[in-house]
Design an enzyme around this catalytic site. Sequence first.
Site, PDB file in Angstrom:
ATOM      1  N   GLU A  23       1.045  -1.173  -0.098  1.00 32.78           N
ATOM      2  CA  GLU A  23      -0.451   0.243   0.027  1.00 32.78           C
ATOM      3  C   GLU A  23       0.954   1.043  -0.078  1.00 32.78           C
ATOM      4  O   GLU A  23       1.378   1.293   1.411  1.00 32.78           O
ATOM      5  CB  GLU A  23      -0.922   0.192   1.297  1.00 32.78           C
ATOM      6  CG  GLU A  23      -2.119  -0.904   1.587  1.00 32.78           C
ATOM      7  CD  GLU A  23      -2.368  -0.844   0.157  1.00 32.78           C
ATOM      8  OE1 GLU A  23      -3.055   0.315  -0.109  1.00 32.78           O
ATOM      9  OE2 GLU A  23      -3.881  -2.039   0.213  1.00 32.78           O
ATOM     10  N   CYS A  52      -1.563   9.459   2.735  1.00 30.77           N
ATOM     11  CA  CYS A  52      -1.180   8.549   1.215  1.00 30.77           C
ATOM     12  C   CYS A  52      -3.053   9.384   0.012  1.00 30.77           C
ATOM     13  O   CYS A  52      -2.515   9.323  -1.125  1.00 30.77           O
ATOM     14  CB  CYS A  52      -0.919   7.411   1.135  1.00 30.77           C
ATOM     15  SG  CYS A  52      -2.751   6.700   2.116  1.00 30.77           S
TER      16      CYS A  52
HETATM   17  P1  NAP Z   1       8.416   4.520   4.337  1.00 30.22           P
HETATM   18  O1  NAP Z   1      10.303   5.310   5.118  1.00 30.22           O
HETATM   19  O2  NAP Z   1       8.560   4.113   2.952  1.00 30.22           O
HETATM   20  O3  NAP Z   1       8.348   3.534   6.138  1.00 30.22           O
HETATM   21  C1  NAP Z   1       7.557   2.775   6.257  1.00 30.22           C
HETATM   22  C2  NAP Z   1       7.776   1.800   6.930  1.00 30.22           C
HETATM   23  O4  NAP Z   1       8.954   0.717   6.039  1.00 30.22           O
HETATM   24  C3  NAP Z   1       8.506   1.860   7.788  1.00 30.22           C
HETATM   25  O5  NAP Z   1       8.047   1.123   9.091  1.00 30.22           O
HETATM   26  C4  NAP Z   1       9.590   2.110   7.866  1.00 30.22           C
HETATM   27  O6  NAP Z   1      11.360   1.663   9.102  1.00 30.22           O
HETATM   28  C5  NAP Z   1       9.724   1.175   6.609  1.00 30.22           C
HETATM   29  N1  NAP Z   1      11.134   0.836   6.298  1.00 30.22           N
HETATM   30  C6  NAP Z   1      12.053   1.608   5.825  1.00 30.22           C
HETATM   31  N2  NAP Z   1      13.073   1.732   5.114  1.00 30.22           N
HETATM   32  C7  NAP Z   1      12.601   0.257   5.135  1.00 30.22           C
HETATM   33  C8  NAP Z   1      13.944  -1.386   4.331  1.00 30.22           C
HETATM   34  N3  NAP Z   1      14.337  -1.177   3.639  1.00 30.22           N
HETATM   35  N4  NAP Z   1      12.645  -2.470   4.332  1.00 30.22           N
HETATM   36  C9  NAP Z   1      12.161  -2.067   5.275  1.00 30.22           C
HETATM   37  N5  NAP Z   1      10.247  -1.530   5.813  1.00 30.22           N
HETATM   38  C10 NAP Z   1      11.795  -0.165   5.853  1.00 30.22           C
HETATM   39  O7  NAP Z   1       7.160   5.719   4.888  1.00 30.22           O
HETATM   40  P2  NAP Z   1       6.079   6.605   5.967  1.00 30.22           P
HETATM   41  O8  NAP Z   1       7.618   7.738   5.118  1.00 30.22           O
HETATM   42  O9  NAP Z   1       6.401   5.873   7.243  1.00 30.22           O
HETATM   43  O10 NAP Z   1       5.312   7.114   5.201  1.00 30.22           O
HETATM   44  C11 NAP Z   1       4.776   7.731   4.530  1.00 30.22           C
HETATM   45  C12 NAP Z   1       4.313   6.270   3.259  1.00 30.22           C
HETATM   46  O11 NAP Z   1       3.948   5.803   3.688  1.00 30.22           O
HETATM   47  C13 NAP Z   1       3.464   7.984   2.099  1.00 30.22           C
HETATM   48  O12 NAP Z   1       4.367   7.500   0.977  1.00 30.22           O
HETATM   49  C14 NAP Z   1       2.339   7.349   2.348  1.00 30.22           C
HETATM   50  O13 NAP Z   1       1.659   7.402   1.069  1.00 30.22           O
HETATM   51  C15 NAP Z   1       2.387   5.740   2.235  1.00 30.22           C
HETATM   52  N6  NAP Z   1       1.276   5.133   2.555  1.00 30.22           N
HETATM   53  C16 NAP Z   1       0.372   4.782   1.936  1.00 30.22           C
HETATM   54  C17 NAP Z   1      -1.127   3.854   2.773  1.00 30.22           C
HETATM   55  C18 NAP Z   1      -1.809   3.399   1.514  1.00 30.22           C
HETATM   56  O14 NAP Z   1      -2.420   2.872   2.571  1.00 30.22           O
HETATM   57  N7  NAP Z   1      -1.165   3.066   0.523  1.00 30.22           N
HETATM   58  C19 NAP Z   1      -1.194   4.302   4.130  1.00 30.22           C
HETATM   59  C20 NAP Z   1      -0.545   5.820   4.590  1.00 30.22           C
HETATM   60  C21 NAP Z   1       0.953   5.905   4.098  1.00 30.22           C
HETATM   61  P3  NAP Z   1      11.452   2.755   9.857  1.00 30.22           P
HETATM   62  O15 NAP Z   1      10.192   3.811   9.809  1.00 30.22           O
HETATM   63  O16 NAP Z   1      12.748   1.911  10.977  1.00 30.22           O
HETATM   64  O17 NAP Z   1      12.279   3.544   8.379  1.00 30.22           O
END
Ligand code: NAP
Length: 476
Positions: A248, A282
């Site tokens: 997602e 998102c």
């Molecule tokens: P993110 O930086 O991608 O982090 C999401 C999760 O992934 C965190 O738990 C993060 O851990 C972990 N992570 C980071 N690097 C990773 C890797 N290499 N491998 C596996 N996991 C890893 O996203 P965010 O800043 O928290 O959230 C914002 C994003 O989420 C936006 O792009 C938003 O649009 C999207 N989002 C999508 C939806 C949907 O339903 N489509 C809903 C909400 C948000 P750490 O925090 O420890 O880095």
Amino acid sequence: MKQTKLWINGIWESTNETSKLTAPYTGELLANVAKASAGDVERAIEGAHQAFKSFKNTTAYERAEILYKVVEIMRERKNELAEILADEAAKPISAGLTELDRTIATYQFAAEAAKQSTGETIPMDAAPGVKDRIGYTKRVPLGVVSAITPFNFPFNLVAHKLGPAFAVGNTVVLKPASQTPLSALAMAEIFKEAGLPDGALQIVTGSGGELSETLVTHPLVKKVTFTGSGAVGLKIKEKVGLRKITLELGSNAALIVEPSTPLEKIMKRCVGGAFGFAGQVCISLQRIYVHSSIYEAFTKAFVEETKKLVVGDPHNEKTDVSAMIHPDEVSRIKEWIEQAKQQGATVATGAEFTERTCSPTVMTNVKSDMKIVCQETFAPIVSIVPYDTLDEAIALVNESELALNAGIYTNVLTDAMKAAEEIEAGAVIINDIPTFRVDNMPYGGVKMSGYGKEGIKYAVEEMTDLKFITMKLNYE
Ligand code: NAP
């Protein structure tokens, strides 16, 4: 100072290493957070695998009862849980309470789904030469699910992983975002109190980048479910092999406003969709395409409504927009706005910054290739763009490689249906903003915005295998 621990096999475990968690709005230290090692994650996965052996045999009734109990406890603790969101995510208290209402609904949908997992009978004798056989399908749990979640809906997006997983008898290793561990850890206590067996939920905190390899490739992990940014989602997809996966990801949600729209009735809603949780949603409304005949009136009213928003302390009930998740995000978005201005864009209102906040910003005179338009801003910025024909507006919406939800306001039925057919998106929302979501609807992006669907019933399908069983009714 609060010191958090890992939740492994029903026991709180300390770690040698910790990291500091600070509040996005004040910068104050909230907790020292346990930093799991790859070995800790391995133990969590192995524990979840052991727990699965008995959890998969619990009845649908028993699993539903656990989820209903979670609903009951969360209702009682709602205000206290909203404070956690204000502390660690700078989510304004009113938005936090809304998230908790949705989280409660999500667990309730999951409780109901636990009792509704059905299969179908197959007419075996429809195949040539086959008789005296019955055949049917059932959905069976997969085993250990690795769930990785983002910071922006720390309760509800965790619920979209845990709810359907437990409804069908899977066990889960949860890795919450580093900025929002406290809300996830609160769920450990709530599930324990609700009667979830030890080991069925494991929570490991620490860096996603560092723990990713184990979480995503351990042989006992049968499914990876990830919500977060596209860049991370792609990396995970490359590693999962034959495991099931749901991604997602982000978007730059668009809305079309046709001339028939009563502007005064939609303005508050549009402004809310653009700036709720500082645009860190998102499906935050990022691109608004307005018919040229109403463009001036729409922009004027939108700017006026935007100016009413209160920027400030997330704990204050009057606050609409608080801090961005990290000061680096403020610097990034400042740079994107500057770049757009240099390329000819105009700031209609906003673009005022502190170290931690960005005021609600409305941009005009933008072009499709500007970062603030074609990439996900994930910030309180919206662009308003005029168009002349519906075909042109749909083409502008479809220019984006990101495509979760899109919206259109029109009272012309044929135009609404044209948009529904021609817009490339996971969902088309007619007569509302693209930011609309309820937790039982199918939800998930197309193009670069995702892979697979959530919404409890749909997540249940993605978290189970379809098993076929047939029996011959005699030995002839
Ligand atoms: P993110 O930086 O991608 O982090 C999401 C999760 O992934 C965190 O738990 C993060 O851990 C972990 N992570 C980071 N690097 C990773 C890797 N290499 N491998 C596996 N996991 C890893 O996203 P965010 O800043 O928290 O959230 C914002 C994003 O989420 C936006 O792009 C938003 O649009 C999207 N989002 C999508 C939806 C949907 O339903 N489509 C809903 C909400 C948000 P750490 O925090 O420890 O880095």
